[in-house]
Write an enzyme that holds these catalytic residues in place. Structure first.
Site, mmCIF file in Angstrom:
data_model
loop_
_atom_site.group_PDB
_atom_site.id
_atom_site.type_symbol
_atom_site.label_atom_id
_atom_site.label_comp_id
_atom_site.label_asym_id
_atom_site.label_seq_id
_atom_site.Cartn_x
_atom_site.Cartn_y
_atom_site.Cartn_z
ATOM 1 N N SER A 74 0.820 -1.205 0.000
ATOM 2 C CA SER A 74 0.000 0.000 0.000
ATOM 3 C C SER A 74 0.861 1.265 0.000
ATOM 4 O O SER A 74 0.673 2.169 -0.827
ATOM 5 C CB SER A 74 -0.925 -0.005 1.224
ATOM 6 O OG SER A 74 -1.612 1.209 1.354
ATOM 7 N N ARG A 113 20.140 -14.795 8.895
ATOM 8 C CA ARG A 113 19.788 -13.474 8.393
ATOM 9 C C ARG A 113 20.933 -12.847 7.596
ATOM 10 O O ARG A 113 20.703 -12.131 6.621
ATOM 11 C CB ARG A 113 19.390 -12.552 9.553
ATOM 12 C CG ARG A 113 18.021 -12.898 10.156
ATOM 13 C CD ARG A 113 17.588 -11.841 11.132
ATOM 14 N NE ARG A 113 18.385 -11.862 12.359
ATOM 15 C CZ ARG A 113 18.399 -10.881 13.262
ATOM 16 N NH1 ARG A 113 17.691 -9.787 13.052
ATOM 17 N NH2 ARG A 113 19.117 -10.985 14.358
ATOM 18 N N ARG A 171 10.592 -8.549 7.916
ATOM 19 C CA ARG A 171 11.837 -9.283 8.132
ATOM 20 C C ARG A 171 12.766 -8.405 8.950
ATOM 21 O O ARG A 171 12.999 -7.242 8.594
ATOM 22 C CB ARG A 171 12.481 -9.619 6.785
ATOM 23 C CG ARG A 171 13.821 -10.341 6.874
ATOM 24 C CD ARG A 171 13.652 -11.825 7.055
ATOM 25 N NE ARG A 171 14.952 -12.495 7.137
ATOM 26 C CZ ARG A 171 15.107 -13.808 7.176
ATOM 27 N NH1 ARG A 171 14.048 -14.601 7.123
ATOM 28 N NH2 ARG A 171 16.315 -14.356 7.270
ATOM 29 N N HIS A 205 5.657 3.552 10.483
ATOM 30 C CA HIS A 205 4.951 2.781 11.507
ATOM 31 C C HIS A 205 3.648 3.500 11.839
ATOM 32 O O HIS A 205 3.637 4.724 12.000
ATOM 33 C CB HIS A 205 5.817 2.655 12.760
ATOM 34 C CG HIS A 205 5.180 1.839 13.850
ATOM 35 N ND1 HIS A 205 5.087 0.464 13.782
ATOM 36 C CD2 HIS A 205 4.585 2.204 15.008
ATOM 37 C CE1 HIS A 205 4.476 0.014 14.866
ATOM 38 N NE2 HIS A 205 4.160 1.050 15.625
ATOM 39 N N ASP A 246 11.132 -0.354 15.404
ATOM 40 C CA ASP A 246 10.254 0.813 15.506
ATOM 41 C C ASP A 246 10.873 1.908 16.367
ATOM 42 O O ASP A 246 10.219 2.514 17.229
ATOM 43 C CB ASP A 246 8.873 0.417 16.050
ATOM 44 C CG ASP A 246 8.144 -0.527 15.129
ATOM 45 O OD1 ASP A 246 8.363 -0.444 13.905
ATOM 46 O OD2 ASP A 246 7.368 -1.374 15.613
ATOM 47 N N GLU A 303 -0.436 7.855 6.301
ATOM 48 C CA GLU A 303 0.789 7.198 5.855
ATOM 49 C C GLU A 303 1.072 7.520 4.392
ATOM 50 O O GLU A 303 2.209 7.830 4.012
ATOM 51 C CB GLU A 303 0.666 5.681 6.026
ATOM 52 C CG GLU A 303 0.591 5.205 7.467
ATOM 53 C CD GLU A 303 0.470 3.692 7.539
ATOM 54 O OE1 GLU A 303 1.281 3.005 6.901
ATOM 55 O OE2 GLU A 303 -0.445 3.209 8.226
#
Length: 217
Positions: free
Chosen positions: A14, A67, A93, A111, A147, A176
């Protein structure tokens, strides 16, 4: 010269779509050079292709808990596309500290809360349970902590007593889609400076409007 940007997604994309649309303007200081997903079934990939943006899939699942190996492959794709800035758009991720440090000051995330309030999962539910009257969205630079990181831009909405997670999420999503392209515009234009843990912006100013909730007329 426009800055070359990669958008990393895991789902519907989005915010990715909002960034692509904004970057299609001739005077936008960045171009979306590639969209990379860690999931081959991410719906956002088709949206990106429909908009004429190259896409790459770097599946994270085969790497398991390694990772660093996943990030090495991801970095290879970023290098191959000459990427200068990275925007995370629902990228599910976690990165290693080494990868984040490599991109510090050049990687943004968004966020759906007014950080530092309500980080992590279910930010809308957290806000409603806390009974706050204002929430919103935050564009911030990525650091190893989740975050967190210097805040580049925020936008707010009022919360009513009738709000649900879904209705609040829908209104914050509109915020956003407005602030993420604006934040990228500032960064790509060189109007952002990191001063320790604080982000300073040149030519930046508050909107001049109050947001008060509940409003008493």
């Amino acid at each position: 010269m426009k800055r070359r940007v990669a958008i990393l997604i895991s789902g519907r994309g989005s915010n990715m779509a909002a960034l692509i649309q904004a970057a299609s303007a001739e005077n936008f200081p960045a171009e979306i050079a590639v969209v990379i997903s860690n999931r081959a079934d991410a719906p956002g990939l088709q949206k990106a292709r429909a908009a004429g943006v190259p896409t790459v899939v770097v599946e994270s699942k085969p790497f398991g808990r390694d990772r660093a190996a996943f990030e090495a492959t991801l970095q290879g794709e970023l290098d191959r596309h000459g990427i200068e800035l990275v925007c995370l758009g629902g990228f599910m991720r976690l990165f290693t500290a080494d990868f984040v440090k490599r991109w510090y000051g050049r990687m943004l995330n968004i966020h759906p809360s007014l950080l530092p309030s309500f980080p992590g999962l279910d930010p809308h539910g957290q806000a409603l349970r806390a009974g706050v009257k204002i929430s919103g969205a935050t564009v911030h630079f990525v650091i190893p902590e989740t975050d967190a990181g210097p805040i580049l831009m925020q936008g707010a909405v009022a919360i009513s007593d009738h709000d649900t997670v879904d209705t609040l999420s829908e209104r914050i999503l509109e915020v956003e889609h407005r602030i993420y392209p604006d934040a990228l515009r500032l960064l790509a234009s060189g109007k952002v400076r990191l001063d320790g843990d604080v982000c300073r912006t040149a030519d930046g100013a508050a909107s001049g409007n109050f947001l008060i909730s509940p409003f008493v007329g």
